[in-house]
Design a protein around this motif. Sequence first.
Motif, PDB file in Angstrom:
ATOM      1  N   ILE A  67       0.879  -0.940  -0.012  1.00  0.00           N
ATOM      2  CA  ILE A  67      -0.290   0.363   0.083  1.00  0.00           C
ATOM      3  C   ILE A  67       1.394   1.416   0.078  1.00  0.00           C
ATOM      4  O   ILE A  67       1.933   1.510   0.777  1.00  0.00           O
ATOM      5  CB  ILE A  67      -1.490   0.105   1.558  1.00  0.00           C
ATOM      6  CG1 ILE A  67      -0.457  -0.004   2.741  1.00  0.00           C
ATOM      7  CG2 ILE A  67      -2.040  -1.143   1.185  1.00  0.00           C
ATOM      8  CD1 ILE A  67      -1.293   0.638   3.600  1.00  0.00           C
ATOM      9  N   ALA A  68       0.725   2.503  -0.291  1.00  0.00           N
ATOM     10  CA  ALA A  68       0.728   3.083  -0.421  1.00  0.00           C
ATOM     11  C   ALA A  68       0.540   4.977  -0.230  1.00  0.00           C
ATOM     12  O   ALA A  68      -1.441   4.273  -0.595  1.00  0.00           O
ATOM     13  CB  ALA A  68       1.565   3.588  -1.435  1.00  0.00           C
ATOM     14  N   VAL A  69       0.617   5.942   0.251  1.00  0.00           N
ATOM     15  CA  VAL A  69      -0.636   6.761   0.953  1.00  0.00           C
ATOM     16  C   VAL A  69      -0.438   8.104   1.113  1.00  0.00           C
ATOM     17  O   VAL A  69       0.995   8.346   1.276  1.00  0.00           O
ATOM     18  CB  VAL A  69      -0.572   6.420   2.767  1.00  0.00           C
ATOM     19  CG1 VAL A  69      -1.492   7.344   3.413  1.00  0.00           C
ATOM     20  CG2 VAL A  69      -0.966   4.933   3.434  1.00  0.00           C
ATOM     21  N   LEU A 119       4.422   6.354  -4.333  1.00  0.00           N
ATOM     22  CA  LEU A 119       3.255   7.654  -5.325  1.00  0.00           C
ATOM     23  C   LEU A 119       5.401   9.215  -4.894  1.00  0.00           C
ATOM     24  O   LEU A 119       5.424   8.658  -4.630  1.00  0.00           O
ATOM     25  CB  LEU A 119       2.846   7.691  -3.894  1.00  0.00           C
ATOM     26  CG  LEU A 119       1.029   6.736  -3.993  1.00  0.00           C
ATOM     27  CD1 LEU A 119       0.582   7.845  -2.730  1.00  0.00           C
ATOM     28  CD2 LEU A 119       0.498   6.155  -5.025  1.00  0.00           C
ATOM     29  N   THR A 120       4.730   9.460  -6.067  1.00  0.00           N
ATOM     30  CA  THR A 120       5.253  10.861  -6.481  1.00  0.00           C
ATOM     31  C   THR A 120       3.605  11.800  -6.717  1.00  0.00           C
ATOM     32  O   THR A 120       2.334  10.773  -6.458  1.00  0.00           O
ATOM     33  CB  THR A 120       5.706  10.976  -7.463  1.00  0.00           C
ATOM     34  OG1 THR A 120       4.697  11.079  -8.750  1.00  0.00           O
ATOM     35  CG2 THR A 120       6.971  10.254  -7.686  1.00  0.00           C
ATOM     36  N   SER A 121       3.605  12.960  -6.872  1.00  0.00           N
ATOM     37  CA  SER A 121       2.661  13.372  -6.935  1.00  0.00           C
ATOM     38  C   SER A 121       2.251  13.179  -7.346  1.00  0.00           C
ATOM     39  O   SER A 121       0.433  13.544  -7.803  1.00  0.00           O
ATOM     40  CB  SER A 121       2.907  15.319  -6.586  1.00  0.00           C
ATOM     41  OG  SER A 121       3.600  15.081  -7.263  1.00  0.00           O
ATOM     42  N   VAL A 145       1.948   4.549 -13.655  1.00  0.00           N
ATOM     43  CA  VAL A 145       0.790   5.000 -14.379  1.00  0.00           C
ATOM     44  C   VAL A 145       0.706   6.637 -13.341  1.00  0.00           C
ATOM     45  O   VAL A 145       0.987   6.542 -12.226  1.00  0.00           O
ATOM     46  CB  VAL A 145      -0.038   3.775 -14.628  1.00  0.00           C
ATOM     47  CG1 VAL A 145      -0.795   3.977 -12.564  1.00  0.00           C
ATOM     48  CG2 VAL A 145      -1.874   4.638 -15.336  1.00  0.00           C
ATOM     49  N   ALA A 146       0.108   7.115 -14.486  1.00  0.00           N
ATOM     50  CA  ALA A 146      -0.325   8.866 -13.899  1.00  0.00           C
ATOM     51  C   ALA A 146      -1.531   8.512 -13.034  1.00  0.00           C
ATOM     52  O   ALA A 146      -1.958   7.088 -12.678  1.00  0.00           O
ATOM     53  CB  ALA A 146      -0.992   9.277 -14.825  1.00  0.00           C
ATOM     54  N   ASP A 170      10.079  13.469  -3.863  1.00  0.00           N
ATOM     55  CA  ASP A 170       9.864  14.929  -3.451  1.00  0.00           C
ATOM     56  C   ASP A 170       8.639  15.680  -4.679  1.00  0.00           C
ATOM     57  O   ASP A 170       9.292  15.647  -6.128  1.00  0.00           O
ATOM     58  CB  ASP A 170      10.733  15.832  -3.444  1.00  0.00           C
ATOM     59  CG  ASP A 170      11.339  16.676  -2.599  1.00  0.00           C
ATOM     60  OD1 ASP A 170       9.808  17.452  -2.556  1.00  0.00           O
ATOM     61  OD2 ASP A 170      12.181  17.120  -2.167  1.00  0.00           O
ATOM     62  N   GLY A 171       7.593  15.611  -4.104  1.00  0.00           N
ATOM     63  CA  GLY A 171       6.747  16.209  -4.924  1.00  0.00           C
ATOM     64  C   GLY A 171       6.562  15.483  -6.453  1.00  0.00           C
ATOM     65  O   GLY A 171       6.151  14.262  -6.567  1.00  0.00           O
ATOM     66  N   ASP A 172       6.937  15.828  -7.593  1.00  0.00           N
ATOM     67  CA  ASP A 172       6.885  14.847  -8.451  1.00  0.00           C
ATOM     68  C   ASP A 172       8.275  13.917  -8.991  1.00  0.00           C
ATOM     69  O   ASP A 172       7.967  12.866  -9.627  1.00  0.00           O
ATOM     70  CB  ASP A 172       6.710  15.203 -10.424  1.00  0.00           C
ATOM     71  CG  ASP A 172       6.980  16.166 -11.175  1.00  0.00           C
ATOM     72  OD1 ASP A 172       8.504  16.438 -10.416  1.00  0.00           O
ATOM     73  OD2 ASP A 172       7.213  16.443 -12.025  1.00  0.00           O
TER      74      ASP A 172
END
Length: 372
Positions: A67-69, A119-121, A145-146, A170-172
């Motif tokens: 999982i990622a939050v 995750l990224t942003s 994937v976006a 960090d951000g994207d």
Amino acid sequence: MHKNVFVALLPLLGGCYLHHTLGSTDGDGGALDSSLPPTIADAAGPVPTCPLTERCTVADGSDIRAIAVDDERVYWVEHGTFDALGNHRGDGRLRVAPVEGGPATTILEGLAGPVDVRLTSTHVFIGLASATREDGTRGAVTARVAREGGSLEHLTNEPLRRCGTCFASDGDLAVWVDDVAIRVQGAADATPRSIREGARRAVTALALDGDDALVLTAVRGGEERSVLRIALDDGETMPIATLPLTGGEDTLALVDDELWIEEGAGRTETFLSRKPIDGGAWARAVALPNGERIARIVTADRRIAISLRRPGRGLPIAVHAATPGDATLRTIVDGLSPEFAGAGTWNVPFDANAELVLWVVDDGSAIVRAPW
């Protein structure tokens, strides 16, 4: 990230099904058994949400491996199934649901054995175990994937390293370690670039500090283990800290200009230790019970979440909590079932944001959240 740390050690809880009200909660934050809390999302759609101050089951699934939050949502991957010959059927899924409760949405299906998600942003990064590569072979792949969905982009034919801290964002911008190199990729980059080759066994953990990666090096030829600062733009490298001789192999966090690692002092004593990034000595901050070892470490807004395992056993075993300065940890939840080992997961699937910690129950069927 900041200095005053609240430490929570996260395991899996007992199995359950989400279409029932399950277990009970301890209103004063005391230790709980492995019973599960009330459900706040089910297959029928939204139901009244459970307050963020209470322990609740967020979503259900099947064979959830990671999982990622972020602040509002939890993303997860469901591994899928195998045929009689042991071939993956390509029926894995990437899903998302609100952390406050509500129906889940499938972002991607038809995935070949997803085992990790980060995750990224702008993107969701996925580790696939049984993907078909561009050359027609099957094996591990890192893809993305976006967040809003779309086509899956295959990035490398190397798996995301499934160590305690081998991916940071960090951000994207995404930075991760695989068996070949340290990779860096922004949202607009078609492919990742490498800033340090030969990462296999040489780098065991990383964290981000502005425009630099901080990496933990492995033992090589009896050399002292150290933390290196590596510039993300050109790979320029500078040692910034030497670890204690008993420093852990895959634990590294940066919280408010302090480095945090695991430190052992024999077979029965281990600690979460810290030091200022710009100098000074390592100091033992929190004692870990019974010589237990850190399996994974996650940071979120002045807090650190870590899962523990007993020496000689890969399974995390309990949820604990403490504040810096405490000599012992307070148990939040205990009673991990050994059945989860059959799922082949490397660690308790868990993550955290500034308010909540989320983890997967021990049969991979549900995601539970609790306040820090």
